[in-house]
Each structure stands twice: as structure tokens, then as C-alpha cells.
Write a protein that holds these residues in place. Structure first.
Motif, mmCIF file in Angstrom:
data_model
loop_
_atom_site.group_PDB
_atom_site.id
_atom_site.type_symbol
_atom_site.label_atom_id
_atom_site.label_comp_id
_atom_site.label_asym_id
_atom_site.label_seq_id
_atom_site.Cartn_x
_atom_site.Cartn_y
_atom_site.Cartn_z
ATOM 1 N N GLU A 34 -14.346 19.486 10.411
ATOM 2 C CA GLU A 34 -14.023 18.134 10.835
ATOM 3 C C GLU A 34 -14.406 17.122 9.765
ATOM 4 N N GLU A 35 -13.735 15.980 9.810
ATOM 5 C CA GLU A 35 -14.116 14.820 9.007
ATOM 6 C C GLU A 35 -14.007 13.592 9.888
ATOM 7 N N GLY A 36 -15.038 12.782 9.877
ATOM 8 C CA GLY A 36 -15.036 11.572 10.679
ATOM 9 C C GLY A 36 -16.441 11.257 11.151
ATOM 10 N N HIS A 37 -16.590 10.142 11.822
ATOM 11 C CA HIS A 37 -17.892 9.788 12.373
ATOM 12 C C HIS A 37 -17.684 8.904 13.586
ATOM 13 N N ARG A 38 -18.623 8.928 14.505
ATOM 14 C CA ARG A 38 -18.548 8.082 15.692
ATOM 15 C C ARG A 38 -19.930 7.922 16.306
ATOM 16 N N THR A 39 -20.055 6.902 17.147
ATOM 17 C CA THR A 39 -21.293 6.624 17.870
ATOM 18 C C THR A 39 -20.965 6.541 19.354
ATOM 19 N N PHE A 40 -21.826 7.093 20.203
ATOM 20 C CA PHE A 40 -21.574 7.070 21.636
ATOM 21 C C PHE A 40 -22.880 7.193 22.400
ATOM 22 N N GLN A 41 -22.817 6.902 23.674
ATOM 23 C CA GLN A 41 -23.982 7.000 24.562
ATOM 24 C C GLN A 41 -23.880 8.247 25.420
ATOM 25 N N VAL A 42 -24.987 8.928 25.624
ATOM 26 C CA VAL A 42 -25.108 9.991 26.613
ATOM 27 C C VAL A 42 -26.253 9.566 27.526
ATOM 28 N N ASP A 43 -25.915 8.800 28.553
ATOM 29 C CA ASP A 43 -26.914 8.173 29.412
ATOM 30 C C ASP A 43 -27.873 7.351 28.558
ATOM 31 N N GLY A 44 -29.172 7.702 28.557
ATOM 32 C CA GLY A 44 -30.143 6.896 27.838
ATOM 33 C C GLY A 44 -30.216 7.158 26.350
ATOM 34 N N ALA A 45 -29.454 8.121 25.863
ATOM 35 C CA ALA A 45 -29.503 8.479 24.439
ATOM 36 C C ALA A 45 -28.336 7.866 23.682
ATOM 37 N N GLU A 46 -28.640 7.303 22.515
ATOM 38 C CA GLU A 46 -27.596 6.840 21.602
ATOM 39 C C GLU A 46 -27.444 7.886 20.511
ATOM 40 N N VAL A 47 -26.203 8.304 20.267
ATOM 41 C CA VAL A 47 -25.936 9.410 19.356
ATOM 42 C C VAL A 47 -24.896 8.998 18.324
ATOM 43 N N ALA A 48 -25.094 9.429 17.093
ATOM 44 C CA ALA A 48 -24.085 9.256 16.042
ATOM 45 C C ALA A 48 -23.916 10.592 15.320
ATOM 46 N N ILE A 49 -22.670 10.955 15.069
ATOM 47 C CA ILE A 49 -22.350 12.207 14.375
ATOM 48 C C ILE A 49 -21.323 11.904 13.302
ATOM 49 N N GLY A 50 -21.486 12.504 12.132
ATOM 50 C CA GLY A 50 -20.506 12.313 11.073
ATOM 51 C C GLY A 50 -20.476 13.479 10.109
ATOM 52 N N SER A 51 -19.326 13.720 9.514
ATOM 53 C CA SER A 51 -19.194 14.803 8.542
ATOM 54 C C SER A 51 -18.057 14.472 7.583
ATOM 55 N N ALA A 52 -18.221 14.853 6.313
ATOM 56 C CA ALA A 52 -17.197 14.615 5.294
ATOM 57 C C ALA A 52 -17.160 15.795 4.333
ATOM 58 N N ILE A 53 -15.971 16.129 3.869
ATOM 59 C CA ILE A 53 -15.812 17.268 2.969
ATOM 60 C C ILE A 53 -16.357 16.974 1.581
ATOM 61 N N GLY A 54 -16.398 15.684 1.203
ATOM 62 C CA GLY A 54 -16.822 15.320 -0.137
ATOM 63 C C GLY A 54 -15.657 15.269 -1.101
ATOM 64 N N CYS A 55 -15.961 15.157 -2.370
ATOM 65 C CA CYS A 55 -14.929 14.972 -3.397
ATOM 66 C C CYS A 55 -14.683 16.212 -4.244
ATOM 67 N N VAL A 56 -15.436 17.269 -4.017
ATOM 68 C CA VAL A 56 -15.352 18.447 -4.873
ATOM 69 C C VAL A 56 -14.952 19.697 -4.101
ATOM 70 N N ARG A 57 -15.574 19.940 -2.957
ATOM 71 C CA ARG A 57 -15.334 21.158 -2.184
ATOM 72 C C ARG A 57 -13.916 21.197 -1.625
ATOM 73 N N GLU A 58 -13.385 22.401 -1.487
ATOM 74 C CA GLU A 58 -12.050 22.575 -0.926
ATOM 75 C C GLU A 58 -12.068 22.681 0.586
ATOM 76 N N ALA A 59 -13.231 22.954 1.164
ATOM 77 C CA ALA A 59 -13.334 23.095 2.621
ATOM 78 C C ALA A 59 -14.673 22.558 3.084
ATOM 79 N N ASN A 60 -14.711 22.107 4.328
ATOM 80 C CA ASN A 60 -15.964 21.647 4.931
ATOM 81 C C ASN A 60 -16.566 22.802 5.718
ATOM 82 N N GLU A 61 -17.692 23.309 5.233
ATOM 83 C CA GLU A 61 -18.342 24.438 5.895
ATOM 84 C C GLU A 61 -19.576 24.014 6.692
#
Length: 396
Positions: free
Chosen positions: A21-48
């Protein structure tokens, strides 16, 4: 059909569902605030890299509820790093769900061992991944577990950034002991242990508390924390939210060349309310969030399954829950979620799984989004033995 088979199917589906995956987002899970993000970068051919947040809520045994943040960085120099990372995460979750150990530390440690065993059995030591996770229990316990050179940080009072993990490399071990050497040499950066190595694994487990007011906890792959430590600290401590933290870390990793996959997860807030079954509209469900999509796996009660879930045909025996068909026939086991069975005006209608192309907006609640894959399977409670209809009626 026994619980072990169904737990295996859960693990298999999760492993297949976890795609690059590539992307990022922020969301709530009840009382918890969560942010997740991932990027392949500029060199690698795949995101592992693979990363997710998961929560299990039960109506029975609510003390076994858990909330999990986990990141795995598949080792690109080995066989199929991304597959190893997906397999490790799915096996870790499977172990948390099926584990019977009342000692939370042992439960988490066992989950790490199970992840290691699963990857080793598939790749025989030729494939591997790091694993960094924070696990919160409904009983108020919180632990971090780490293997490899992905990291876990937490932000303390007065903007102090605390690194909870020690890299499983010679460089990391020497730096921890304040010893100097030619740490830039490649051999000093090689992993001393990883998920998939087989025997000899020693997961690092650390206690985190209190869970009712968690300050930002940040998980990173080495594509992020390879930047200078002071730069990393400034990016985190000067951020106003967990969403800012993840966005800035990933963006900066690309600004400085994007030499590796860059992935981060950050959590803060009241985790005790997040894991409470009280007042929740939906129970008996495993919820999973990644940087771009959601998954809900509903857990059916044992009595309902025994009464309504078995149908037979001449060719094989089908195991049916409300929205899912699972076959016990070896030739069709891979079609774990090929069809959905939904009720339509009192009759069951077979349709394909609902998957929307809509992307979540920053701050949007997962429950309000349309990109939720819903899978219904039955996961037996502890000490419940569900008979396999192909082996006759009754339980052992």
C-alpha cells in the motif's frame, strides 16, 4: 471442523488481504487516535512493509479483548519480503485470538514465536521480516514487542522522545552500550535476528503504561529512522497530532532520497475505552485498519453455528456462517472468501464481497467509510469444540 482449522483460515485470509500500500490517513477508534502511513520511496521497486491496527471485541470473555498496532518490514535481500511480512502479521494476530495463556506477557511472546515459526516453515530461513508491535489488553496491560531493526518510540512529557527498542544489529547493540566502532561497515548493520530465522529467537518485550492516557507511540521502519536522530526527534516533537507525525516522517524520508520503503504508525489516547465491550453496538468482531482500507471479521456464536451452519452436498461438505462459505474439501479451501451469503427479503442471496473504491478522508471514521471489506466466519471461544460434520455428529 475444529477451531484450529478456522483460525488457520482466518490467518490465510489476512495474509492474502494485506497487499502493498501507499498512502496515509488519520482516524478515531473510540478513545484512540490513530495514524497510519506507508510509501514505496524513490528507489525500491516494491513496498515490502506491512502495517495495520486491529481490535478484537467479544461479548463473552471481554477480558480477552485487545487492541494492536503492528509493523513488519520484509527483508528485501531475502525471498519475498512482503509475503513474509504479511504472513508474520496474520500469524501474530491468529495467535493472540486463539491463545489460552492468562499471562499477557507470555501471550504476546508466544504470538511472536508463532509468527517466526510460520515464516520459517514456509521459507526455511530464506525469507524474513522485522516485527514491531504494541499490544493493549482489556485488563489494562500494555506491552511492546520487537524483533529486528524496526523501532518503537514514545513521546513523554517535556517533548522527550524515548526509544523503547534496541536494533537487533551489531551497530544497535554497541550503541546501546555506548561503545564506539566502525559502525558504518555493512556487517554492523546486518540483522542478528529476525522473524523467520527459526530456532534461537529472543523477542524483546517492554511494559507500557498507563493505557488510559497513552502519549503518542510511534512505530517506524528503517526507511524512516535512517534519518539523523535529531531530525527524527524534531519532526515528532514539533507535530501537533499523530497524523502530523506520520505525514511528516514519510514526507521527509522521500525528501532525503527515499532510499527505502518508509512506513509509520502512531497511536495516542484512552486505550481503555477502545477495548471496552460496554456500550458497543457491535461485538464479536475483529476489526482491521491499514493505511488505505478496513476489514471486519464477524464472529458467530457457537450455538448459532451448530444449529444453522452445516449444509451438505454430494461432492463436499460446506461450512456456512451468515455471510461466508468455507469448504472442508482440500481442493477448494483456497476459496475462503470467494462468495458472500447475504439475506435478501428472507432468502439467502450469494453476492461478491462489497469493496468500494472510495478512499477515506483524513479524520473520517472508518465506520462512515464505504471501503470496508466484511467477512463473517466463526471463531470458537476457548474450550468450545465444534464438530466436523464430515466426521459424523457429536463432539469428542
Amino acid at each position: 471442523m475444529n477451531g484450529s482449522f478456522l483460525h488457520d483460515k482466518l490467518q490465510e485470509y489476512l495474509a492474502q488481504w494485506l497487499n502493498p500500500e501507499e498512502g496515509h490517513r488519520t482516524f478515531q477508534v473510540d478513545g484512540a487516535e490513530v495514524a497510519i502511513g506507508s510509501a514505496i520511496g524513490c528507489v525500491r521497486e516494491a513496498n515490502e512493509d506491512r502495517v495495520l491496527v486491529a481490535r478484537l471485541l467479544r461479548d463473552k470473555e471481554p477480558n480477552r479483548n485487545f487492541f494492536l498496532g503492528i509493523l513488519c518490514d520484509g527483508m528485501g535481500g531475502m525471498s519475498r519480503g512482503g509475503v513474509c511480512a504479511s504472513l508474520a502479521i496474520s500469524s501474530f494476530i491468529k495467535s493472540l485470538i486463539s491463545g489460552k495463556n492468562s499471562d499477557f506477557s507470555k501471550l504476546v511472546e508466544t504470538a511472536a514465536f508463532e509468527a517466526n515459526n510460520a515464516v520459517y516453515e514456509k521459507f526455511n530461513g530464506a525469507g524474513g521480516t522485522t516485527l514491531s508491535a504494541v499490544v493493549f489488553s482489556a485488563n489494562g496491560e500494555a506491552l511492546s514487542v520487537n524483533v529486528g531493526d524496526s523501532r518503537i518510540y514514545r513521546l513523554l512529557a517535556k517533548n522527550k522522545l524515548d526509544k523503547l527498542t534496541v536494533d537487533d544489529t551489531l551497530k544497535g547493540q554497541l550503541e546501546e552500550k555506548n561503545k564506539t566502532a566502525q559502525l558504518s561497515l555493512p556487517e554492523f548493520r546486518s540483522l542478528l535476528q529476525y522473524i523467520g530465522m527459526g530456532e534461537g529467537l529472543e523477542p524483546h518485550i517492554f511494559n507500557i503504561s498507563p493505557i488510559n492516557d497513552i502519549k503518542p507511540i510511534i512505530l517506524t521502519s528503517d526507511g524512516i529512522h535512517s534519518m539523523p536522530p535529531e531530525t527524527l526527534k524534531q519532526l515528532i516533537t514539533n507535530s501537533q497530532s499523530v497524523g502530523d507525525i506520520v505525514f511528516r516522517l514519510i514526507t521527509h524520508s522521500e525528501w532525503i532520497g527515499g532510499h527505502d520503503n518508509a512506513t509509520s504508525l502512531s497511536i495516542k489516547g484512552d486505550l481503555s475505552s477502545t477495548m471496552s465491550s460496554k456500550g458497543k453496538e457491535f461485538l464479536n468482531v475483529l476489526e482491521v485498519w491499514t493505511s488505505t482500507k478496513n476489514l471486519q471479521i464477524w464472529i458467530t456464536s457457537p450455538s448459532r453455528v451448530l444449529a444453522n451452519s452445516f449444509t451438505e452436498s454430494s461432492s463436499d461438505t460446506k461450512y456456512r456462517t451468515r455471510n461466508e462459505r468455507i469448504s472442508t474439501d482440500e481442493s477448494v479451501k483456497d476459496s475462503f472468501v470467494e462468495d458472500k451469503i447475504r439475506k435478501d427479503e428472507g432468502e439467502q442471496k450469494i453476492t461478491k464481497p462489497r469493496r468500494s473504491k472510495k478512499r477515506l478522508k483524513a479524520g473520517e471514521s472508518p465506520a462512515e467509510a464505504d471501503n470496508i471489506s466484511i467477512v463473517d466466519i466463526y471463531i470458537p471461544e476457548i474450550n468450545v469444540d465444534v464438530p466436523d460434520p464430515s466426521e459424523g455428529s457429536g463432539s469428542e
